[in-house]
Design an enzyme around this catalytic site. Structure first.
Site, PDB file in Angstrom:
ATOM      1  N   LYS A   1     -30.968  17.605  59.109  1.00  0.00           N
ATOM      2  CA  LYS A   1     -30.674  18.216  57.794  1.00  0.00           C
ATOM      3  C   LYS A   1     -31.677  17.761  56.738  1.00  0.00           C
ATOM      4  O   LYS A   1     -32.156  18.551  55.935  1.00  0.00           O
ATOM      5  CB  LYS A   1     -29.246  17.842  57.342  1.00  0.00           C
ATOM      6  CG  LYS A   1     -28.151  18.375  58.261  1.00  0.00           C
ATOM      7  CD  LYS A   1     -26.780  17.900  57.839  1.00  0.00           C
ATOM      8  CE  LYS A   1     -26.540  16.429  58.047  1.00  0.00           C
ATOM      9  NZ  LYS A   1     -26.524  15.978  59.443  1.00  0.00           N
TER      10      LYS A   1
ATOM     11  N   ASP B   1     -39.186  20.714  70.289  1.00  0.00           N
ATOM     12  CA  ASP B   1     -40.269  20.016  70.991  1.00  0.00           C
ATOM     13  C   ASP B   1     -39.744  18.947  71.964  1.00  0.00           C
ATOM     14  O   ASP B   1     -40.414  18.617  72.942  1.00  0.00           O
ATOM     15  CB  ASP B   1     -41.210  19.346  69.964  1.00  0.00           C
ATOM     16  CG  ASP B   1     -40.444  18.458  68.987  1.00  0.00           C
ATOM     17  OD1 ASP B   1     -39.614  18.999  68.231  1.00  0.00           O
ATOM     18  OD2 ASP B   1     -40.643  17.232  69.006  1.00  0.00           O
TER      19      ASP B   1
ATOM     20  N   GLN C   1     -23.198  14.653  57.635  1.00  0.00           N
ATOM     21  CA  GLN C   1     -22.456  14.718  58.903  1.00  0.00           C
ATOM     22  C   GLN C   1     -22.599  16.128  59.520  1.00  0.00           C
ATOM     23  O   GLN C   1     -23.597  16.777  59.284  1.00  0.00           O
ATOM     24  CB  GLN C   1     -20.983  14.317  58.726  1.00  0.00           C
ATOM     25  CG  GLN C   1     -20.772  12.837  58.401  1.00  0.00           C
ATOM     26  CD  GLN C   1     -21.026  12.476  56.941  1.00  0.00           C
ATOM     27  OE1 GLN C   1     -20.470  13.098  56.053  1.00  0.00           O
ATOM     28  NE2 GLN C   1     -21.822  11.476  56.694  1.00  0.00           N
TER      29      GLN C   1
ATOM     30  N   GLY D   1     -27.494   9.463  57.124  1.00  0.00           N
ATOM     31  CA  GLY D   1     -28.843   8.916  57.221  1.00  0.00           C
ATOM     32  C   GLY D   1     -29.780  10.092  57.420  1.00  0.00           C
ATOM     33  O   GLY D   1     -29.769  10.721  58.479  1.00  0.00           O
ATOM     34  N   HIS D   2     -30.505  10.455  56.387  1.00  0.00           N
ATOM     35  CA  HIS D   2     -31.368  11.637  56.441  1.00  0.00           C
ATOM     36  C   HIS D   2     -32.817  11.184  56.380  1.00  0.00           C
ATOM     37  O   HIS D   2     -33.215  10.488  55.443  1.00  0.00           O
ATOM     38  CB  HIS D   2     -31.031  12.581  55.277  1.00  0.00           C
ATOM     39  CG  HIS D   2     -29.620  13.110  55.350  1.00  0.00           C
ATOM     40  ND1 HIS D   2     -29.066  13.914  54.386  1.00  0.00           N
ATOM     41  CD2 HIS D   2     -28.666  12.964  56.300  1.00  0.00           C
ATOM     42  CE1 HIS D   2     -27.828  14.228  54.738  1.00  0.00           C
ATOM     43  NE2 HIS D   2     -27.563  13.657  55.893  1.00  0.00           N
TER      44      HIS D   2
ATOM     45  N   ASP E   1     -26.866  14.347  62.345  1.00  0.00           N
ATOM     46  CA  ASP E   1     -28.223  13.990  62.784  1.00  0.00           C
ATOM     47  C   ASP E   1     -28.971  15.164  63.396  1.00  0.00           C
ATOM     48  O   ASP E   1     -29.808  14.993  64.280  1.00  0.00           O
ATOM     49  CB  ASP E   1     -28.185  12.819  63.792  1.00  0.00           C
ATOM     50  CG  ASP E   1     -27.499  11.597  63.209  1.00  0.00           C
ATOM     51  OD1 ASP E   1     -27.635  11.373  61.996  1.00  0.00           O
ATOM     52  OD2 ASP E   1     -26.822  10.883  63.976  1.00  0.00           O
TER      53      ASP E   1
HETATM   54  P1  GDP Z   1     -29.917  14.319  59.556  1.00  0.00           P
HETATM   55  O1  GDP Z   1     -28.889  13.247  59.471  1.00  0.00           O
HETATM   56  O2  GDP Z   1     -29.324  15.620  59.981  1.00  0.00           O
HETATM   57  O3  GDP Z   1     -30.780  14.433  58.340  1.00  0.00           O
HETATM   58  O4  GDP Z   1     -30.882  13.889  60.754  1.00  0.00           O
HETATM   59  P2  GDP Z   1     -31.522  12.414  61.001  1.00  0.00           P
HETATM   60  O5  GDP Z   1     -32.617  12.234  60.025  1.00  0.00           O
HETATM   61  O6  GDP Z   1     -30.452  11.392  61.057  1.00  0.00           O
HETATM   62  O7  GDP Z   1     -32.040  12.560  62.477  1.00  0.00           O
HETATM   63  C1  GDP Z   1     -32.962  13.530  62.840  1.00  0.00           C
HETATM   64  C2  GDP Z   1     -34.203  12.807  63.399  1.00  0.00           C
HETATM   65  O8  GDP Z   1     -35.032  13.745  64.044  1.00  0.00           O
HETATM   66  C3  GDP Z   1     -35.067  12.170  62.318  1.00  0.00           C
HETATM   67  O9  GDP Z   1     -35.676  11.032  62.835  1.00  0.00           O
HETATM   68  C4  GDP Z   1     -36.110  13.252  62.024  1.00  0.00           C
HETATM   69  O10 GDP Z   1     -37.331  12.722  61.527  1.00  0.00           O
HETATM   70  C5  GDP Z   1     -36.297  13.844  63.380  1.00  0.00           C
HETATM   71  N1  GDP Z   1     -36.623  15.280  63.403  1.00  0.00           N
HETATM   72  C6  GDP Z   1     -36.221  16.270  62.563  1.00  0.00           C
HETATM   73  N2  GDP Z   1     -36.663  17.471  62.996  1.00  0.00           N
HETATM   74  C7  GDP Z   1     -37.367  17.224  64.125  1.00  0.00           C
HETATM   75  C8  GDP Z   1     -38.052  18.067  65.063  1.00  0.00           C
HETATM   76  O11 GDP Z   1     -38.102  19.285  64.943  1.00  0.00           O
HETATM   77  N3  GDP Z   1     -38.638  17.447  66.128  1.00  0.00           N
HETATM   78  C9  GDP Z   1     -38.586  16.099  66.325  1.00  0.00           C
HETATM   79  N4  GDP Z   1     -39.194  15.590  67.393  1.00  0.00           N
HETATM   80  N5  GDP Z   1     -37.951  15.278  65.458  1.00  0.00           N
HETATM   81  C10 GDP Z   1     -37.335  15.845  64.392  1.00  0.00           C
HETATM   82  P1  IMO Z   2     -25.683  12.408  58.948  1.00  0.00           P
HETATM   83  O1  IMO Z   2     -25.492  12.969  57.561  1.00  0.00           O
HETATM   84  C1  IMO Z   2     -23.871  11.152  62.709  1.00  0.00           C
HETATM   85  C2  IMO Z   2     -19.873   9.364  62.486  1.00  0.00           C
HETATM   86  C3  IMO Z   2     -19.722   7.904  62.845  1.00  0.00           C
HETATM   87  C4  IMO Z   2     -18.314   7.932  63.425  1.00  0.00           C
HETATM   88  C5  IMO Z   2     -17.595   8.938  62.541  1.00  0.00           C
HETATM   89  C6  IMO Z   2     -16.792   8.320  61.411  1.00  0.00           C
HETATM   90  O2  IMO Z   2     -26.818  11.456  59.069  1.00  0.00           O
HETATM   91  O3  IMO Z   2     -25.700  13.497  59.959  1.00  0.00           O
HETATM   92  P2  IMO Z   2     -17.468   7.186  59.087  1.00  0.00           P
HETATM   93  O4  IMO Z   2     -18.310   5.986  58.797  1.00  0.00           O
HETATM   94  O5  IMO Z   2     -17.941   8.443  58.451  1.00  0.00           O
HETATM   95  O6  IMO Z   2     -16.002   6.954  58.820  1.00  0.00           O
HETATM   96  O7  IMO Z   2     -17.586   7.371  60.690  1.00  0.00           O
HETATM   97  O8  IMO Z   2     -18.601   9.765  61.991  1.00  0.00           O
HETATM   98  N1  IMO Z   2     -20.874   9.660  61.424  1.00  0.00           N
HETATM   99  C7  IMO Z   2     -22.062  10.228  61.651  1.00  0.00           C
HETATM  100  N2  IMO Z   2     -22.664  10.571  62.816  1.00  0.00           N
HETATM  101  N3  IMO Z   2     -24.469  11.429  61.524  1.00  0.00           N
HETATM  102  C8  IMO Z   2     -23.873  11.116  60.356  1.00  0.00           C
HETATM  103  O9  IMO Z   2     -24.373  11.491  59.164  1.00  0.00           O
HETATM  104  C9  IMO Z   2     -22.631  10.460  60.390  1.00  0.00           C
HETATM  105  N4  IMO Z   2     -21.781   9.985  59.435  1.00  0.00           N
HETATM  106  C10 IMO Z   2     -20.710   9.529  60.086  1.00  0.00           C
HETATM  107  O10 IMO Z   2     -20.680   7.493  63.780  1.00  0.00           O
HETATM  108  O11 IMO Z   2     -18.348   8.478  64.716  1.00  0.00           O
HETATM  109 MG    MG Z   3     -28.523  11.315  60.177  1.00  0.00          MG
END
Ligand code: GDP
Ligand code: IMO
Ligand code: MG
Length: 428
Positions: A16, A331, A222, A40-41, A13
């Site tokens: 990416k 930010d 991840q 979850g991207h 999270d």
């Molecule tokens: P990922 O799993 O690495 O793709 O990240 P996620 O999408 O799960 O979580 C990142 C969250 O932060 C999402 O809701 C993005 O829209 C948000 N996000 C990404 N870059 C920025 C940033 O520079 N600033 C803020 N405030 N939010 C961001």
């Molecule tokens: P993205 O790509 C954050 C965590 C789960 C749990 C552990 C194992 O959005 O960054 P699993 O279901 O993979 O066997 O769970 O890994 N986890 C993540 N945490 N971002 C993710 O993906 C994750 N995918 C799995 O919360 O701790």
């Molecule tokens: Mg994510």
């Protein structure tokens, strides 16, 4: 050839999806190489928000998107995610989306087993309950059903029997009935036409693209600390999340990995159980979570929040061979009077500058902090280095020194274009 491999350098999270989407305009193919729909991207483009779990983020721009063999694929989720994105106006066809025909499948009893283990045992990982771990177990146990098997359903009974016999024994231990083999076969027969048009020997497509001297963008899921070897074992996911996995998970040689771009949040979050040395269970952690909207994209769970941990990211940079980082969510730190960065740990009466491997020691380390004055100005939406307050620049510079790795990009909001380019990963 300038390829880029995007990986998470913390516990996932990190942002990416946003960075992959930003880079995807200049890529010829975007490739997922591990994980599954546990990811979850989130992509924000104008007033549209896209949430992708299994599909490569390049699909939103229409870039050729590939699900590599290292991914575990839930075919029913695939169908639903394609339908959801199509409903948002994204064009998805076998011309712009391919699935490796040697991907292992996540089946309904994998999801059941994942949930049962979390519910019944005292020991909880806090998984996404999507069947990721059990599906990878069957893959390395050499009993998985793969995408290519869907084209040979008439010959599948012996394979289904072998797989179900293994699972029936496990299910009995949880007082669950045996798997209904006929229903499983019927379900696979029903879903196969939704998958097979996309199924290809993608190693072949990719090597073709490679010989045309085009650019690949690998999209990790991840983060390094969830890597099954290098992460906070056993509180990890079941795949290798490091940059090196891009090669094996796609069918390209190791040189194709190219520039490894580590995505790093300007603070730290974690969702699920396990050690987290800089976690803040106070109002500062609360404030980070609120300002950063730190709720899981997949499960909606509240993410745990804490200060930036330079020791962990330095390890990520080392084990993944990170060439440069994208520092995201800067930010979110706006307006904090004081900021802290973890620069080492205390373990008993010792001081250490690395993260230990043993789970009990990982849980026991106490962070040693360096303190910084924060900044009161807003960095939200900044698109040029010159727009950043001096104190924010100081923070970024200290981060790069401590992690021994340069900052290539800075992200200042969820929106695609709110990104500062320092060094272009494609041409570095
Ligand atoms: P990922 O799993 O690495 O793709 O990240 P996620 O999408 O799960 O979580 C990142 C969250 O932060 C999402 O809701 C993005 O829209 C948000 N996000 C990404 N870059 C920025 C940033 O520079 N600033 C803020 N405030 N939010 C961001
Ligand atoms: P993205 O790509 C954050 C965590 C789960 C749990 C552990 C194992 O959005 O960054 P699993 O279901 O993979 O066997 O769970 O890994 N986890 C993540 N945490 N971002 C993710 O993906 C994750 N995918 C799995 O919360 O701790
Ligand atoms: Mg994510």
């Amino acid at each position: 050839m300038a390829n880029v491999t995007v990986i998470g350098a913390q516990w996932g999270d990190e942002g990416k999806g946003k960075i992959v989407d930003w880079l995807a305009s200049r890529a010829d193919a975007v490739v997922r190489f591990q994980g599954g729909h546990n990811a979850g991207h989130t992509l924000v483009v104008g007033n549209q928000t896209y949430k992708l779990s299994l599909l490569p983020s390049g699909i939103v721009r229409g870039t050729l998107s590939i699900i590599g063999n290292g991914v575990v694929l839930d075919p029913w989720h695939f169908r639903d995610e394609v339908a959801k994105l199509t409903g948002q106006g994204v064009a998805i066809t076998p011309d712009n989306l391919q699935i490796a025909d040697n991907c292992s499948l996540i089946l309904p009893f994998h999801r059941d087993l994942d949930g049962l283990r979390e519910d019944v045992s005292e020991f909880k990982i806090g998984t996404t309950r999507r069947g990721i771990g059990p599906a990878y177990e069957d893959k390395v146990g050499r009993r998985a059903i793969r995408v290519c098997d869907l084209a040979h359903l008439d010959d599948l009974d012996p394979q289904i029997d072998r797989l179900c016999a293994h699972h029936d024994a496990l299910r009995a231990g949880f007082d669950q009935p045996p798997i209904d083999r006929k229903r499983l076969k019927d379900d696979l027969t029903e879903i196969a036409p939704h998958i097979l048009p996309f199924a290809k020997p993608v190693w072949h497509t990719l090597n073709q693209v490679k010989s045309d001297r085009k650019r690949f963008l690998f999209e990790g899921a991840q983060g390094m600390l969830l890597d099954v070897d290098h992460g906070t074992y056993p509180f990890v996911t079941s795949s290798n999340t490091v940059g090196g996995a891009a090669s094996a998970g796609s069918g390209l040689g190791p040189a194709a990995t190219g520039y490894v771009l580590g995505i790093v949040k300007a603070y730290t979050t974690r969702v699920g159980a396990g050690p987290f040395p800089t976690e803040l269970e106070d109002e500062i952690g609360q404030k980070l979570g609120e300002r950063g909207h730190e709720f899981g994209t997949v499960t909606g769970r509240k993410r745990r929040c804490g200060w930036f941990d330079a020791v962990l990211v330095r390890k990520a940079a080392a084990v993944s061979g990170i060439s440069g980082i994208a520092l995201t969510k800067l930010d979110v730190l706006d307006g904090f009077e004081q900021l802290r960065i973890c620069v080492g740990y205390r373990l008993g009466d010792k001081t250490i500058d690395y993260f230990p491997s043993h789970a009990a020691e990982q849980a026991a380390v106490e962070p040693i902090y360096e303190d910084f004055d924060g900044w009161s100005e807003s960095t939200e939406g900044a698109r040029r280095w010159a727009d950043l307050p001096a104190q924010a620049i100081k923070y970024i510079q200290r981060v790069q020194e401590l992690i021994e790795c340069p900052v290539a990009l800075v992200s200042t909001s969820p929106e695609r274009e709110d990104t500062i380019l320092v060094t272009d990963p494609f041409s570095d």
